[in-house]
Design a protein around this motif. Structure first.
Motif, short mmCIF file in Angstrom:
data_model
loop_
_atom_site.label_atom_id
_atom_site.label_comp_id
_atom_site.label_asym_id
_atom_site.label_seq_id
_atom_site.Cartn_x
_atom_site.Cartn_y
_atom_site.Cartn_z
N VAL A 135 -58.31 -24.00 1.13
CA VAL A 135 -57.47 -23.70 -0.08
C VAL A 135 -56.41 -23.60 0.52
N ALA A 136 -55.14 -23.75 -0.58
CA ALA A 136 -53.81 -23.38 -0.23
C ALA A 136 -53.14 -23.52 -1.31
N ASP A 137 -51.87 -22.74 -1.28
CA ASP A 137 -50.73 -22.41 -2.83
C ASP A 137 -50.57 -23.99 -3.09
N GLY A 138 -50.50 -23.91 -4.45
CA GLY A 138 -49.63 -24.43 -4.79
C GLY A 138 -48.24 -24.32 -5.01
N PRO A 139 -47.35 -25.55 -5.84
CA PRO A 139 -46.03 -25.30 -5.79
C PRO A 139 -45.56 -24.50 -6.67
N ARG A 140 -44.62 -23.25 -6.22
CA ARG A 140 -44.65 -21.98 -7.83
C ARG A 140 -44.03 -22.94 -8.57
N ASP A 141 -43.66 -21.91 -9.64
CA ASP A 141 -43.27 -23.08 -11.67
C ASP A 141 -42.18 -21.67 -11.43
N VAL A 142 -41.12 -21.77 -10.98
CA VAL A 142 -39.75 -21.36 -11.19
C VAL A 142 -39.37 -20.85 -12.27
N ASN A 143 -38.89 -20.37 -13.43
CA ASN A 143 -37.92 -20.94 -13.94
C ASN A 143 -37.12 -20.86 -14.25
N ALA A 144 -36.50 -22.63 -14.82
CA ALA A 144 -34.59 -22.60 -14.30
C ALA A 144 -33.63 -21.95 -14.70
N VAL A 145 -33.64 -21.08 -16.14
CA VAL A 145 -33.07 -20.13 -16.66
C VAL A 145 -33.04 -18.87 -15.80
N THR A 146 -34.29 -18.22 -15.50
CA THR A 146 -34.25 -16.86 -15.47
C THR A 146 -34.09 -16.83 -13.65
N GLY A 147 -34.47 -17.34 -12.67
CA GLY A 147 -35.06 -18.18 -12.08
C GLY A 147 -36.81 -17.54 -11.43
N GLY A 148 -36.65 -16.65 -12.76
CA GLY A 148 -38.75 -16.17 -12.15
C GLY A 148 -39.90 -16.92 -11.95
N GLY A 149 -40.62 -17.33 -11.26
CA GLY A 149 -41.60 -17.01 -10.88
C GLY A 149 -42.90 -16.87 -11.46
N PRO A 199 -55.33 -8.64 7.74
CA PRO A 199 -54.36 -9.50 6.99
C PRO A 199 -54.57 -10.95 7.02
N ILE A 200 -55.01 -11.72 6.00
CA ILE A 200 -54.60 -13.20 6.53
C ILE A 200 -54.08 -14.05 5.73
N THR A 201 -53.60 -15.09 6.29
CA THR A 201 -52.04 -16.21 5.54
C THR A 201 -52.85 -17.40 5.00
N GLY A 202 -52.59 -18.05 4.29
CA GLY A 202 -52.57 -19.76 4.23
C GLY A 202 -51.86 -20.27 5.16
N PRO A 203 -52.28 -22.04 5.06
CA PRO A 203 -53.79 -22.28 4.44
C PRO A 203 -54.95 -21.51 4.93
N TYR A 204 -56.16 -20.74 3.69
CA TYR A 204 -57.24 -20.47 4.15
C TYR A 204 -57.85 -20.95 4.56
N GLU A 205 -59.04 -21.13 5.48
CA GLU A 205 -60.18 -22.08 5.79
C GLU A 205 -61.41 -21.66 5.71
N VAL A 206 -61.98 -22.12 5.43
CA VAL A 206 -63.65 -21.42 5.64
C VAL A 206 -63.91 -21.65 5.87
N ALA A 207 -64.88 -21.53 7.27
CA ALA A 207 -65.70 -22.62 8.00
C ALA A 207 -66.67 -21.74 7.66
N ALA A 208 -68.46 -22.65 7.60
CA ALA A 208 -69.11 -21.80 7.30
C ALA A 208 -70.06 -23.16 8.07
N ILE A 209 -71.50 -22.70 9.03
CA ILE A 209 -72.10 -22.85 9.72
C ILE A 209 -74.17 -23.18 8.76
#
Length: 312
Positions: free
Chosen positions: A163-177, A229-239
């Motif tokens: 799993v990994a983050d999707g594109p951030r929704d950035v406001n074109a006017v305020t620049g916030g996301g 601490p871990i960073t994306g993309p996140y890999e959950v491996a299971a046996i």
């Protein structure tokens, strides 16, 4: 005729329309008419006329007012200059402090890795001494217990959920996301809980092995697995069982992430892997332990073939 009565000659303008001897009645204009006719207050006109009569003010009042205004501007500019100089002067010190903190963090991380490697080497040495002094069946039983509890490295077939983050929704006017497309700690908790429930025997997230006392939590913008601490993309491996992939794809967890992919563009993938190798976790710190009242049932054939412990 009494005094209360008046004749036509006593009433103003009563002598006929436009009579030469009649006095015309005067009507005062209404407020709106006067407002539009003279929009400026008469006081402004009087003040302007007085200034024209008196000429430019050259007395002590005019000079003192200009002097006060000039002094105020000079003082404000001086204060701004002092604040700017202090900010510029303190910036190198702040940069040096930040650099020192970053270096200290890297040093501590390197020291932690060295200690972890040292602990792993000592653990392998202890296991070798234990196997040399114990009977074969007893040593094998201990290795199986360590593999089940996450204290030993295991290898087997299984699945990897990415799993990994999707594109951030950035406001074109305020620049916030908005972080609606960001992977959260509870998302990883949902995946691991689903895999445990479907028969997984060993799970690791980005190389961090999970045990019965493991924690998955958020700390600010980071996700911590057992305080690592871990960073994306996140890999959950299971046996686990051979059909673990099919089981998970039919689960509620997979349906939830499929919906997140469609709505927010998050990345989600489930793939089968052969010969997965999961590392051992650190030593578990148990505060209370009780022996099982009933002997544990023998491992199923699937469990015996899906994973195998490896001594360190």
């Amino acid at each position: 005729m009494t005094d209360a009565q008046a004749g036509p000659e006593d009433v103003p303008g009563a002598g006929g329309r436009g009579g030469s001897g009649a006095k015309q009645r005067q009507y005062a204009p209404d407020f709106l008419t006067e407002l539009f006719r003279n929009p400026l207050d008469p006081g402004y006109a009087d003040a302007a006329a007085r200034r024209e009569r008196e000429g430019p003010r050259t007395g002590w009042r005019g000079g003192s007012a200009r002097a006060i205004a000039l002094t105020t501007l000079v003082l404000v500019g001086f204060l701004f200059a002092i604040a700017y100089r202090r900010t510029v002067a303190e910036e190198p010190a702040r940069g040096q402090a930040r650099t020192a903190l970053v270096d200290q963090i890297h040093t501590r991380q390197d020291s932690t890795k060295d200690l972890e490697q040292r602990a792993a080497a000592l653990r392998a040495e202890v296991n070798a001494l234990r196997d040399a002094n114990l009977e074969t069946d007893t040593a094998a039983h201990l290795r199986n217990l360590e593999a089940a509890t996450g204290l030993a490295r295991v290898r087997g077939d299984g699945v990897v959920v990415t799993v990994a983050d999707g594109p951030r929704d950035v406001n074109a006017v305020t620049g916030g996301g908005k972080d609606v497309s960001k992977v959260l700690d509870r998302d990883l908790q949902d995946i691991t809980n689903a895999l445990w429930a479907l028969g997984a025997e060993a799970i690791a997230i980005n190389g961090e092995r999970l045990t019965a006392t493991s924690t998955i939590r958020a700390a600010g913008e980071a996700i911590l697995v057992d305080y690592h601490p871990i960073t994306g993309p996140y890999e959950v491996a299971a046996i686990g069982p051979g059909d673990l992939k099919d089981r998970y794809e039919d689960s509620r967890s997979a349906a939830l992430f499929g919906n997140l992919v469609d709505r927010y563009g998050m990345k989600f993938q489930v793939s089968s892997r052969d010969d997965l190798e999961l590392p051992a976790a650190g030593t578990a710190d148990l505060e209370h332990a009780y022996p099982s009242p009933v002997p544990s049932s023998p491992a199923s054939p699937t469990a015996q073939t899906s994973s195998s412990p490896e001594g360190e």
